[in-house]
Design an enzyme around this catalytic site. Structure first.
Site, PDB file in Angstrom:
ATOM      1  N   THR A   1       0.952  -1.112   0.086  1.00  0.00           N
ATOM      2  CA  THR A   1       0.019   0.227   0.064  1.00  0.00           C
ATOM      3  C   THR A   1       0.870   1.263  -0.069  1.00  0.00           C
ATOM      4  O   THR A   1       1.421   1.363   0.906  1.00  0.00           O
ATOM      5  CB  THR A   1      -0.915  -0.043   1.261  1.00  0.00           C
ATOM      6  OG1 THR A   1      -1.652  -1.339   1.087  1.00  0.00           O
ATOM      7  CG2 THR A   1      -1.929   1.199   1.243  1.00  0.00           C
TER       8      THR A   1
ATOM      9  N   LEU B   1      -6.253  -8.431   1.349  1.00  0.00           N
ATOM     10  CA  LEU B   1      -6.552  -9.259   2.425  1.00  0.00           C
ATOM     11  C   LEU B   1      -6.682  -8.786   3.502  1.00  0.00           C
ATOM     12  O   LEU B   1      -6.055  -7.967   4.041  1.00  0.00           O
ATOM     13  CB  LEU B   1      -5.329 -10.459   1.954  1.00  0.00           C
ATOM     14  CG  LEU B   1      -4.036 -10.256   2.509  1.00  0.00           C
ATOM     15  CD1 LEU B   1      -3.804 -10.009   4.270  1.00  0.00           C
ATOM     16  CD2 LEU B   1      -3.166 -11.149   1.783  1.00  0.00           C
TER      17      LEU B   1
ATOM     18  N   GLU C   1      -6.339  -9.753   7.685  1.00  0.00           N
ATOM     19  CA  GLU C   1      -5.495 -10.846   8.364  1.00  0.00           C
ATOM     20  C   GLU C   1      -6.733 -11.691   9.232  1.00  0.00           C
ATOM     21  O   GLU C   1      -7.659 -11.228   9.422  1.00  0.00           O
ATOM     22  CB  GLU C   1      -4.966 -10.078   9.775  1.00  0.00           C
ATOM     23  CG  GLU C   1      -3.858  -9.540   8.955  1.00  0.00           C
ATOM     24  CD  GLU C   1      -2.897  -8.543  10.095  1.00  0.00           C
ATOM     25  OE1 GLU C   1      -3.029  -8.922  11.258  1.00  0.00           O
ATOM     26  OE2 GLU C   1      -2.164  -7.667   9.531  1.00  0.00           O
TER      27      GLU C   1
ATOM     28  N   LYS D   1      -6.770   1.089  -3.368  1.00  0.00           N
ATOM     29  CA  LYS D   1      -6.400   0.431  -2.006  1.00  0.00           C
ATOM     30  C   LYS D   1      -6.972   1.379  -0.908  1.00  0.00           C
ATOM     31  O   LYS D   1      -7.512   1.186  -0.071  1.00  0.00           O
ATOM     32  CB  LYS D   1      -5.043  -0.006  -1.866  1.00  0.00           C
ATOM     33  CG  LYS D   1      -4.527  -0.550  -0.689  1.00  0.00           C
ATOM     34  CD  LYS D   1      -5.346  -1.770  -0.358  1.00  0.00           C
ATOM     35  CE  LYS D   1      -5.069  -1.932   1.271  1.00  0.00           C
ATOM     36  NZ  LYS D   1      -4.302  -3.092   1.502  1.00  0.00           N
TER      37      LYS D   1
ATOM     38  N   PHE E   1     -19.328  -4.189   8.796  1.00  0.00           N
ATOM     39  CA  PHE E   1     -18.406  -3.203   9.257  1.00  0.00           C
ATOM     40  C   PHE E   1     -18.994  -2.011   9.966  1.00  0.00           C
ATOM     41  O   PHE E   1     -18.726  -0.977  10.082  1.00  0.00           O
ATOM     42  CB  PHE E   1     -17.592  -2.451   8.182  1.00  0.00           C
ATOM     43  CG  PHE E   1     -16.082  -3.293   8.002  1.00  0.00           C
ATOM     44  CD1 PHE E   1     -16.022  -4.406   7.875  1.00  0.00           C
ATOM     45  CD2 PHE E   1     -14.965  -2.447   8.373  1.00  0.00           C
ATOM     46  CE1 PHE E   1     -14.586  -5.202   7.871  1.00  0.00           C
ATOM     47  CE2 PHE E   1     -13.667  -3.075   8.629  1.00  0.00           C
ATOM     48  CZ  PHE E   1     -13.481  -4.558   8.346  1.00  0.00           C
ATOM     49  N   LEU E   2     -20.162  -2.444  10.740  1.00  0.00           N
ATOM     50  CA  LEU E   2     -20.903  -1.525  11.519  1.00  0.00           C
ATOM     51  C   LEU E   2     -20.990  -1.978  12.837  1.00  0.00           C
ATOM     52  O   LEU E   2     -22.236  -1.587  13.638  1.00  0.00           O
ATOM     53  CB  LEU E   2     -22.497  -1.384  10.781  1.00  0.00           C
ATOM     54  CG  LEU E   2     -22.668  -0.479   9.746  1.00  0.00           C
ATOM     55  CD1 LEU E   2     -23.948  -0.285   9.497  1.00  0.00           C
ATOM     56  CD2 LEU E   2     -22.024   0.957   9.965  1.00  0.00           C
TER      57      LEU E   2
ATOM     58  N   GLY F   1     -18.117  -0.020  18.980  1.00  0.00           N
ATOM     59  CA  GLY F   1     -16.975  -0.617  20.184  1.00  0.00           C
ATOM     60  C   GLY F   1     -15.770   0.074  20.481  1.00  0.00           C
ATOM     61  O   GLY F   1     -15.766   1.313  20.233  1.00  0.00           O
TER      62      GLY F   1
ATOM     63  N   GLY G   1      -8.144  -0.647  14.828  1.00  0.00           N
ATOM     64  CA  GLY G   1      -6.387  -0.731  15.069  1.00  0.00           C
ATOM     65  C   GLY G   1      -5.843  -1.655  13.902  1.00  0.00           C
ATOM     66  O   GLY G   1      -6.509  -1.946  12.794  1.00  0.00           O
TER      67      GLY G   1
ATOM     68  N   CYS H   1      -2.842  -1.551   9.352  1.00  0.00           N
ATOM     69  CA  CYS H   1      -3.380  -0.951   7.970  1.00  0.00           C
ATOM     70  C   CYS H   1      -3.998   0.220   8.103  1.00  0.00           C
ATOM     71  O   CYS H   1      -3.867   1.089   7.861  1.00  0.00           O
ATOM     72  CB  CYS H   1      -4.243  -2.023   7.097  1.00  0.00           C
ATOM     73  SG  CYS H   1      -2.866  -3.375   6.702  1.00  0.00           S
TER      74      CYS H   1
HETATM   75  C1  UDX Z   1      -7.762  -4.241   6.652  1.00  0.00           C
HETATM   76  C2  UDX Z   1      -8.862  -4.293   5.435  1.00  0.00           C
HETATM   77  O1  UDX Z   1      -9.992  -4.988   5.721  1.00  0.00           O
HETATM   78  C3  UDX Z   1      -8.359  -5.018   4.290  1.00  0.00           C
HETATM   79  O2  UDX Z   1      -9.126  -5.230   3.257  1.00  0.00           O
HETATM   80  C4  UDX Z   1      -6.807  -4.376   3.665  1.00  0.00           C
HETATM   81  O3  UDX Z   1      -6.035  -5.226   2.987  1.00  0.00           O
HETATM   82  C5  UDX Z   1      -5.834  -4.351   5.160  1.00  0.00           C
HETATM   83  O4  UDX Z   1      -6.803  -3.669   6.261  1.00  0.00           O
HETATM   84  P1  UDX Z   1      -7.267  -5.830   8.546  1.00  0.00           P
HETATM   85  O5  UDX Z   1      -6.481  -4.774   8.960  1.00  0.00           O
HETATM   86  O6  UDX Z   1      -6.861  -7.334   8.602  1.00  0.00           O
HETATM   87  O7  UDX Z   1      -7.702  -5.487   7.168  1.00  0.00           O
HETATM   88  O8  UDX Z   1      -8.504  -5.722   9.585  1.00  0.00           O
HETATM   89  P2  UDX Z   1      -9.953  -5.522   9.475  1.00  0.00           P
HETATM   90  O9  UDX Z   1     -10.785  -6.894   9.441  1.00  0.00           O
HETATM   91  O10 UDX Z   1     -10.267  -4.556   8.383  1.00  0.00           O
HETATM   92  O11 UDX Z   1     -10.397  -4.967  10.912  1.00  0.00           O
HETATM   93  C6  UDX Z   1      -9.583  -3.527  11.099  1.00  0.00           C
HETATM   94  C7  UDX Z   1     -10.144  -3.290  12.441  1.00  0.00           C
HETATM   95  O12 UDX Z   1     -11.419  -2.689  12.395  1.00  0.00           O
HETATM   96  C8  UDX Z   1     -10.214  -4.278  13.885  1.00  0.00           C
HETATM   97  O13 UDX Z   1      -9.317  -3.684  14.637  1.00  0.00           O
HETATM   98  C9  UDX Z   1     -11.523  -4.492  14.068  1.00  0.00           C
HETATM   99  O14 UDX Z   1     -11.566  -5.095  15.397  1.00  0.00           O
HETATM  100  C10 UDX Z   1     -12.358  -3.305  13.613  1.00  0.00           C
HETATM  101  N1  UDX Z   1     -13.409  -3.398  13.392  1.00  0.00           N
HETATM  102  C11 UDX Z   1     -13.818  -3.834  12.183  1.00  0.00           C
HETATM  103  C12 UDX Z   1     -14.424  -2.654  13.982  1.00  0.00           C
HETATM  104  O15 UDX Z   1     -14.003  -1.960  14.850  1.00  0.00           O
HETATM  105  N2  UDX Z   1     -15.922  -2.753  13.483  1.00  0.00           N
HETATM  106  C13 UDX Z   1     -16.375  -3.453  12.483  1.00  0.00           C
HETATM  107  O16 UDX Z   1     -17.451  -3.490  12.138  1.00  0.00           O
HETATM  108  C14 UDX Z   1     -15.308  -4.154  11.726  1.00  0.00           C
END
Ligand code: UDX
Length: 440
Positions: A121, A150, A152, A211, A256-257, A260, A264, A267
């Site tokens: 990125t 992707l 994690e 991205k 993604f709603l 809390g 973190g 990314c």
């Molecule tokens: C993210 C993007 O989703 C992915 O497409 C990109 O390639 C890399 O960054 P990742 O960092 O693995 O992926 O985590 P993700 O599942 O996106 O969650 C990110 C953070 O958001 C986590 O701390 C998670 O707990 C938080 N989260 C996610 C929320 O607080 N609420 C949600 O509804 C979803």
């Protein structure tokens, strides 16, 4: 096809193993000897479901090797650049030194028809600069930007069956070499393309922006619902019911709603900051001022979580025994980079609480990063005699905890659900004081 993957962290290690699984002959190159030794021995240096099985299978087939020697990339037709672009210390901008040196290392090895594929990125404009370097070193080699999406915890599945493939190519209309590059990358991803994965060919700038735009949108969605949680707290409304109700609108969607303690990881936080920094350099900082607000709503959740602990303890956390369940930034990962859970745990400890943290996978990483915190191997050890239990990462084993059994183990049955992942009715029925952000 012979392929090299430069950088074998979360992205590169999974990418290398998945390409080998697709039948390619892959060499993974990394500068960290311990990382290479682990991967070459079939051990994933981080927790990622399915990765070790895949490593075992592909290393055994002889199609996958790992090395620290950059010269081993020689002979590959496609070179994937998968190194990290962390936030620069004390700044918002991304540190591009690893990307630059990865590409510089490939340049002397390039032969006509080779492809350099950027997956890291990067701030928009980076690919154009690297493309120039590739052209100078080998005019008949091409650079394509192919961002990776992707997540994690789902990295193997996301890599083998991506939602979409994006290829950023310079002047694809007018140049045969660019069209040949697209064809070659299609061969790499033949299986996903045959399965109907949408493939979008753009210019270099668009591919880089896709991205950061995607990650900014996801971060905005989370901060939006967390802002609604603040409104819910002020009015006695319930943010979970609110998210369910607005999520039924297909234009909004429920994913993604989850309100809390916020987002973190390695990314989302650094990507939105690097995006703001880049917008400033481009003279369009106003376009992204809203991301500043997205960031501050997110950081405010952590402070608010500590305030809630204080409130639950009757006004002070000094000397209070608090069990924190979760250290990873999200479940199914041992990644603690910018983890909200650990940040909250450390803040409480600094403010005088006796904090004990547990996590199914991230304890080793957490201990290294926060040696002053107290850690427990099991939930039972963490909660023993606790006055407050806080669930800050929604691991399935925490979501599935039995409130009746757990009540016997604590000093006072007070629960803070930092991820809105537990059922308040069940926990209250079992005698717990249940509190969460954005819920009455
Ligand atoms: C993210 C993007 O989703 C992915 O497409 C990109 O390639 C890399 O960054 P990742 O960092 O693995 O992926 O985590 P993700 O599942 O996106 O969650 C990110 C953070 O958001 C986590 O701390 C998670 O707990 C938080 N989260 C996610 C929320 O607080 N609420 C949600 O509804 C979803």
């Amino acid at each position: 096809m012979r392929i090299s993957v430069i950088g074998c962290g979360y992205l590169g290690a999974v990418h290398a193993a998945c390409l080998a699984r697709l039948g390619h002959e892959v060499v993974g190159v990394d500068v960290v000897p311990e990382q290479v030794t682990a991967l070459a021995g079939g051990l994933a240096p981080f927790h990622e479901p399915g990765l070790e099985g895949l490593l075992g299978e592909t290393l055994g087939s002889g199609r996958l090797t790992f090395t620290t020697d950059p010269a081993s990339s020689a002979g590959a037709r496609v070179h994937f650049v998968c190194v990290g672009t962390p936030q620069r210390r004390g700044e918002y901008a991304a540190d591009l030194s690893a990307v630059r040196s990865a590409v510089e290392g490939i340049l002397p090895l390039l032969t006509p028809g080779d492809l350099v594929v950027g997956k890291s990125t990067v701030p928009v404009g980076t690919a154009e600069m690297l493309s120039e370097r590739v052209r100078e070193a080998q005019p008949e080699a091409e650079l394509v930007w192919n961002p990776e999406f992707l997540r994690e915890g789902h990295a193997v599945a996301d890599t083998l069956s991506p939602d979409r493939l994006v290829y950023g190519v310079a002047d694809v209309e007018g140049r045969e070499q660019a069209q040949a590059a697209v064809k070659l990358l299609d061969e790499v991803y033949a299986e996903a393309i045959a399965a109907g994965t949408p493939r979008i060919v753009t210019d270099l700038a668009t591919a880089q922006l896709v991205k950061v735009a995607a990650n900014s949108f996801l971060a905005t969605k989370i901060s939006f619902i967390n802002a609604m949680a603040e409104l819910c707290e002020a009015t006695g409304a319930d943010v979970v019911a609110l998210a369910d109700a607005i999520g039924h609108d297909a234009r909004i969607g429920r994913r993604f709603l989850n309100a809390g303690v916020g987002f973190g990881g390695g990314c989302l936080p650094k990507d939105i900051r690097a995006f703001m920094a880049r917008a400033g350099e481009l003279g369009v900082d106003q376009a992204l001022t809203f991301l500043r607000e997205v960031d501050s709503i997110n950081m405010r959740r952590r402070v608010r979580m500590v305030d809630l602990a204080r409130e639950v303890c009757g006004g002070s956390i000094v000397g209070r025994r608090i069990a924190v369940l979760g250290a990873a930034f999200k479940p199914d990962s041992d990644d603690i980079r910018d983890s909200p859970a650990l940040n909250v745990a450390a803040q409480m400890q600094l403010q005088g609480a006796q904090v004990r943290v547990t996590d199914p996978k991230a304890l080793d990483n957490a201990r290294k990063r926060w040696p002053d915190l107290a850690f427990a191997e099991t939930v039972a050890d963490a909660v023993a005699d606790a006055e407050v239990v806080m669930v800050l990462t929604e691991w399935p084993e925490y979501v599935g905890l039995d409130p009746v059994a757990l009540r016997e183990q604590v000093a006072t049955p007070r629960l803070i659900d930092g991820r809105n992942c537990l059922d308040p009715v069940t926990w209250r029925a079992a005698g717990w004081t249940y509190r969460a952000l954005g819920r009455p």
